[in-house]
Write a protein that holds these residues in place. Structure first.
Motif, mmCIF file in Angstrom:
data_model
loop_
_atom_site.group_PDB
_atom_site.id
_atom_site.type_symbol
_atom_site.label_atom_id
_atom_site.label_comp_id
_atom_site.label_asym_id
_atom_site.label_seq_id
_atom_site.Cartn_x
_atom_site.Cartn_y
_atom_site.Cartn_z
ATOM 1 N N HIS A 247 58.348 35.692 15.376
ATOM 2 C CA HIS A 247 57.475 36.618 16.109
ATOM 3 C C HIS A 247 57.025 37.717 15.151
ATOM 4 C CE1 HIS A 247 58.042 35.087 20.244
ATOM 5 N NE2 HIS A 247 59.246 34.727 19.796
ATOM 6 N N ALA A 248 55.707 37.815 14.932
ATOM 7 C CA ALA A 248 55.151 38.768 13.970
ATOM 8 C C ALA A 248 54.340 39.848 14.673
ATOM 9 C CB ALA A 248 54.280 38.046 12.949
ATOM 10 N N PHE A 249 54.370 41.062 14.111
ATOM 11 C CA PHE A 249 53.671 42.216 14.667
ATOM 12 C C PHE A 249 52.871 42.881 13.543
ATOM 13 C CE2 PHE A 249 57.631 41.472 16.825
ATOM 14 C CZ PHE A 249 57.363 41.625 18.187
ATOM 15 N N TYR A 250 51.580 43.036 13.728
ATOM 16 C CA TYR A 250 50.706 43.708 12.755
ATOM 17 C C TYR A 250 50.277 45.052 13.313
ATOM 18 C CZ TYR A 250 50.027 39.232 10.285
ATOM 19 O OH TYR A 250 50.215 38.078 9.580
ATOM 20 N N ARG A 251 50.378 46.089 12.481
ATOM 21 C CA ARG A 251 49.909 47.407 12.903
ATOM 22 C C ARG A 251 48.393 47.457 12.773
ATOM 23 N NH1 ARG A 251 48.242 52.251 10.827
ATOM 24 N NH2 ARG A 251 48.968 54.148 11.881
ATOM 25 N N PHE A 252 47.722 47.988 13.801
ATOM 26 C CA PHE A 252 46.263 48.102 13.770
ATOM 27 C C PHE A 252 45.840 49.269 14.651
ATOM 28 C CE2 PHE A 252 42.137 46.906 15.802
ATOM 29 C CZ PHE A 252 41.340 47.100 14.682
ATOM 30 N N GLN A 253 44.941 50.099 14.107
ATOM 31 C CA GLN A 253 44.396 51.228 14.856
ATOM 32 C C GLN A 253 42.927 50.946 15.144
ATOM 33 O OE1 GLN A 253 45.476 55.015 13.272
ATOM 34 N NE2 GLN A 253 44.043 56.173 14.543
ATOM 35 N N ARG A 254 42.605 50.822 16.391
ATOM 36 C CA ARG A 254 41.225 50.503 16.768
ATOM 37 C C ARG A 254 40.287 51.634 16.361
ATOM 38 N NH1 ARG A 254 41.764 47.677 22.761
ATOM 39 N NH2 ARG A 254 44.026 47.525 22.774
ATOM 40 N N PRO A 255 39.088 51.309 15.925
ATOM 41 C CA PRO A 255 38.100 52.348 15.569
ATOM 42 C C PRO A 255 37.895 53.311 16.738
ATOM 43 C CG PRO A 255 37.335 50.194 14.848
ATOM 44 C CD PRO A 255 38.554 49.944 15.682
ATOM 45 N N GLY A 256 38.026 54.605 16.462
ATOM 46 C CA GLY A 256 37.859 55.616 17.496
ATOM 47 C C GLY A 256 39.132 55.966 18.242
ATOM 48 N N SER A 257 40.202 55.178 18.034
ATOM 49 C CA SER A 257 41.464 55.441 18.719
ATOM 50 C C SER A 257 42.308 56.418 17.908
ATOM 51 C CB SER A 257 42.241 54.147 18.935
ATOM 52 O OG SER A 257 43.515 54.414 19.493
ATOM 53 N N LYS A 258 43.095 57.245 18.590
ATOM 54 C CA LYS A 258 43.945 58.217 17.923
ATOM 55 C C LYS A 258 45.332 57.662 17.604
ATOM 56 C CE LYS A 258 41.725 62.285 20.009
ATOM 57 N NZ LYS A 258 41.942 63.505 20.835
ATOM 58 N N THR A 259 45.681 56.535 18.197
ATOM 59 C CA THR A 259 47.002 55.952 17.986
ATOM 60 C C THR A 259 46.894 54.510 17.512
ATOM 61 O OG1 THR A 259 47.131 55.254 20.314
ATOM 62 C CG2 THR A 259 48.062 57.406 19.750
ATOM 63 N N ALA A 260 47.915 54.074 16.793
ATOM 64 C CA ALA A 260 47.969 52.698 16.308
ATOM 65 C C ALA A 260 48.770 51.844 17.289
ATOM 66 C CB ALA A 260 48.610 52.650 14.930
ATOM 67 N N GLU A 261 48.455 50.560 17.328
ATOM 68 C CA GLU A 261 49.156 49.612 18.172
ATOM 69 C C GLU A 261 49.598 48.434 17.317
ATOM 70 O OE1 GLU A 261 46.935 49.235 22.192
ATOM 71 O OE2 GLU A 261 45.411 49.867 20.743
ATOM 72 N N TYR A 262 50.374 47.537 17.922
ATOM 73 C CA TYR A 262 50.848 46.359 17.207
ATOM 74 C C TYR A 262 50.407 45.099 17.954
ATOM 75 C CZ TYR A 262 53.584 49.432 14.267
ATOM 76 O OH TYR A 262 53.959 50.401 13.380
ATOM 77 N N PHE A 263 49.897 44.134 17.178
ATOM 78 C CA PHE A 263 49.338 42.915 17.737
ATOM 79 C C PHE A 263 49.928 41.701 17.037
ATOM 80 C CE2 PHE A 263 46.362 46.344 18.267
ATOM 81 C CZ PHE A 263 45.808 46.164 19.521
ATOM 82 N N ASP A 264 49.914 40.557 17.752
ATOM 83 C CA ASP A 264 50.348 39.337 17.093
ATOM 84 C C ASP A 264 49.200 38.778 16.261
ATOM 85 O OD1 ASP A 264 48.580 38.000 18.794
ATOM 86 O OD2 ASP A 264 50.150 37.194 20.089
ATOM 87 N N ALA A 265 49.395 37.632 15.629
ATOM 88 C CA ALA A 265 48.406 37.093 14.697
ATOM 89 C C ALA A 265 47.081 36.745 15.362
ATOM 90 C CB ALA A 265 48.971 35.858 14.002
ATOM 91 N N THR A 266 47.077 36.559 16.679
ATOM 92 C CA THR A 266 45.841 36.202 17.391
ATOM 93 C C THR A 266 45.089 37.424 17.898
ATOM 94 O OG1 THR A 266 46.926 35.990 19.558
ATOM 95 C CG2 THR A 266 46.914 34.046 18.117
ATOM 96 N N GLY A 267 45.693 38.608 17.777
ATOM 97 C CA GLY A 267 45.051 39.821 18.271
ATOM 98 C C GLY A 267 45.513 40.225 19.655
#
Length: 451
Positions: A247-267
């Motif tokens: 189980h993999a988790f990628y950190r990603f901050q959406r454009p315009g968002s103030k906080t980062a979230e974590y998503f799997d390989a498919t988004g």
């Protein structure tokens, strides 16, 4: 054979001429002209070498006349206390403490010191027990990668040296198999407590960290940090990637968002509606939901929650976003906490030793936030967490709660996520990444003050 002729003057060579001739002959044999000797430039010392020499100097100082061998005394500045007052608590006199303060002040504004700052001193005390102690050395860290060192020279003067270590930014790829525990294994690879805590919160959406994670399970953590040339971490950045049991988790901050979230390989957002457990560290589940013999009363009765055996002070986190409903003393539950979540769910926590910072009725909390700490208050036979889940005002089995998965990225957000995922994948494939030096080391004696 040549005959001696008294009419001829014998040839004599001065000794210095012989020496010159010999030097010229040697130079000619070596195939090079004579050159004067030149002093070679001494290479600069590294911070590790400087620290080693400093330690050796303290050790070699021995016991000054009439004084004991230097003793290491740690000092921490108290609230409302000046640097000079803190130094005097080591036993040295007012005049010497003032000289030490003046020495430090030549390179650092002592008004910037705050309560809680720590520094190390080496102090020799009078052998007879009378009189003031004498400062042999002092080391104070003035920044993440800088420190000031005061040492006493053989002539009694106080000398000050400022040391700034080289600092580099790097992205660390920590990959190994779980040994004793995930947190212990990750720390051995350089992960800090903050990184381990964040990873554990992510994994808690998928696993029961005590029962599902076994020795030999492979994990990977990717995180940024700033590190000195001596290998000491001075700052840790965000956790960029975490993987455990596939189980993999990628950190990603959406454009315009103030906080980062974590998503799997498919988004897909890996953040579920409710974490599996509110503890990332506990010894075992000591009692499940259902009928049992009560450990104190001895009667068989319904146990309307789960008990997690854990040490006092173990952090308890909110399993989902919510609002604190109660934070009070409640009978046999001791210190009690109840949080209202979405979808008609509430969570309850009993036998707490204390509450998290700012936790009170009406306070909004976020998933993964520390809300309390394990204890043994109320009717309890030992440190543990009593954990309950309520739905519609009725207690239900916490182990049977079904949760909804997060949202899936689409459109431009998905395209931006894929670009960030590719970047992280390249860093993992390369085994990490190092960035340019951001601070240059320098060591210099700033001034001497007679002591």
């Amino acid at each position: 054979m040549a005959q001696f002729d008294p009419r001829r003057q014998p040839m004599r060579l001065a000794p210095h001429l012989l020496t010159t001739a010999a030097a010229v002959a040697i130079a000619l044999v070596a195939g090079q002209a004579y050159e004067p000797v030149r002093a070679e430039e001494v290479p600069a010392l590294t911070s590790e070498q400087i620290a080693y020499l400093e330690t050796q100097a303290y050790a070699a100082a021995g016991a000054p006349a009439g004084l004991t061998a230097p003793e290491a005394i740690p000092v921490q500045i108290r609230r409302g206390e000046t640097f000079e007052q803190a130094v005097r608590r080591t036993g040295i006199g007012a005049e010497e403490a003032s000289a030490v303060a003046a020495t430090i002040a030549s390179a650092f504004d002592l008004k910037d010191l705050r309560a809680g700052l720590k520094f190390e001193t080496a102090v020799s005390k009078p052998r007879g027990g009378r009189g003031d102690a004498r400062l042999i050395g002092l080391t104070m860290r003035t920044g993440p990668a800088s420190q000031l060192t005061v040492s006493r020279s053989f002539d009694g003067a106080l000398r000050l040296r400022a040391l700034d270590e080289k600092v580099t930014h790097e992205t660390v790829v920590a990959n190994d198999k779980v040994q004793r525990s995930l947190s212990a294994s990750a720390r051995e690879l350089g992960a800090t407590s903050a990184v381990v805590r964040r990873a554990s919160q992510l994994f808690a959406h998928k696993f029961d960290m005590q029962r599902d994670v076994k020795a030999s399970d492979e994990f990977t953590l990717v995180f940024d940090r700033s590190v000195t040339e001596a290998g000491r971490t001075v700052e840790t950045g965000d956790l960029l990637y975490a993987e455990l049991k596939g189980h993999a988790f990628y950190r990603f901050q959406r454009p315009g968002s103030k906080t980062a979230e974590y998503f799997d390989a498919t988004g897909k957002n890996t953040r579920s509606a409710m974490m599996r457990t509110p503890l990332q560290s506990f010894r075992r589940v000591s009692s499940n939901f259902g009928v049992r013999t009560h450990p104190i009363s001895g009667y068989r009765k319904m146990h309307q929650g789960m008990d997690f055996a854990a040490t006092t002070g173990t952090p308890i986190v909110a399993p989902a976003d919510g609002v604190v409903v109660e934070a009070r003393r409640w009978g046999g539950y001791g210190n009690w906490l109840r949080i209202r979540h979405s979808n008609g769910l509430e969570s309850g926590y009993g036998h707490l030793s204390r509450y998290g910072s700012g936790i009170r009725a009406g306070q909004r909390v976020s998933q993964g936030q520390i809300v309390a700490y394990v204890g043994s208050t109320g009717a309890s036979t030992g440190p543990h967490l009593h954990y309950e889940i309520w739905r519609g005002g009725r207690r239900i089995n916490p182990a049977g709660v079904k949760t909804q998965e997060g949202t899936v990225l689409t459109g431009s957000d998905l395209a931006a996520f894929r670009a960030e995922k590719s970047r992280i994948d390249r860093v993992i494939a390369a085994g990490g990444q190092r960035r340019p030096v951001v601070q240059q080391a320098s060591a210099s004696g700033l001034r001497s003050v007679e002591g």
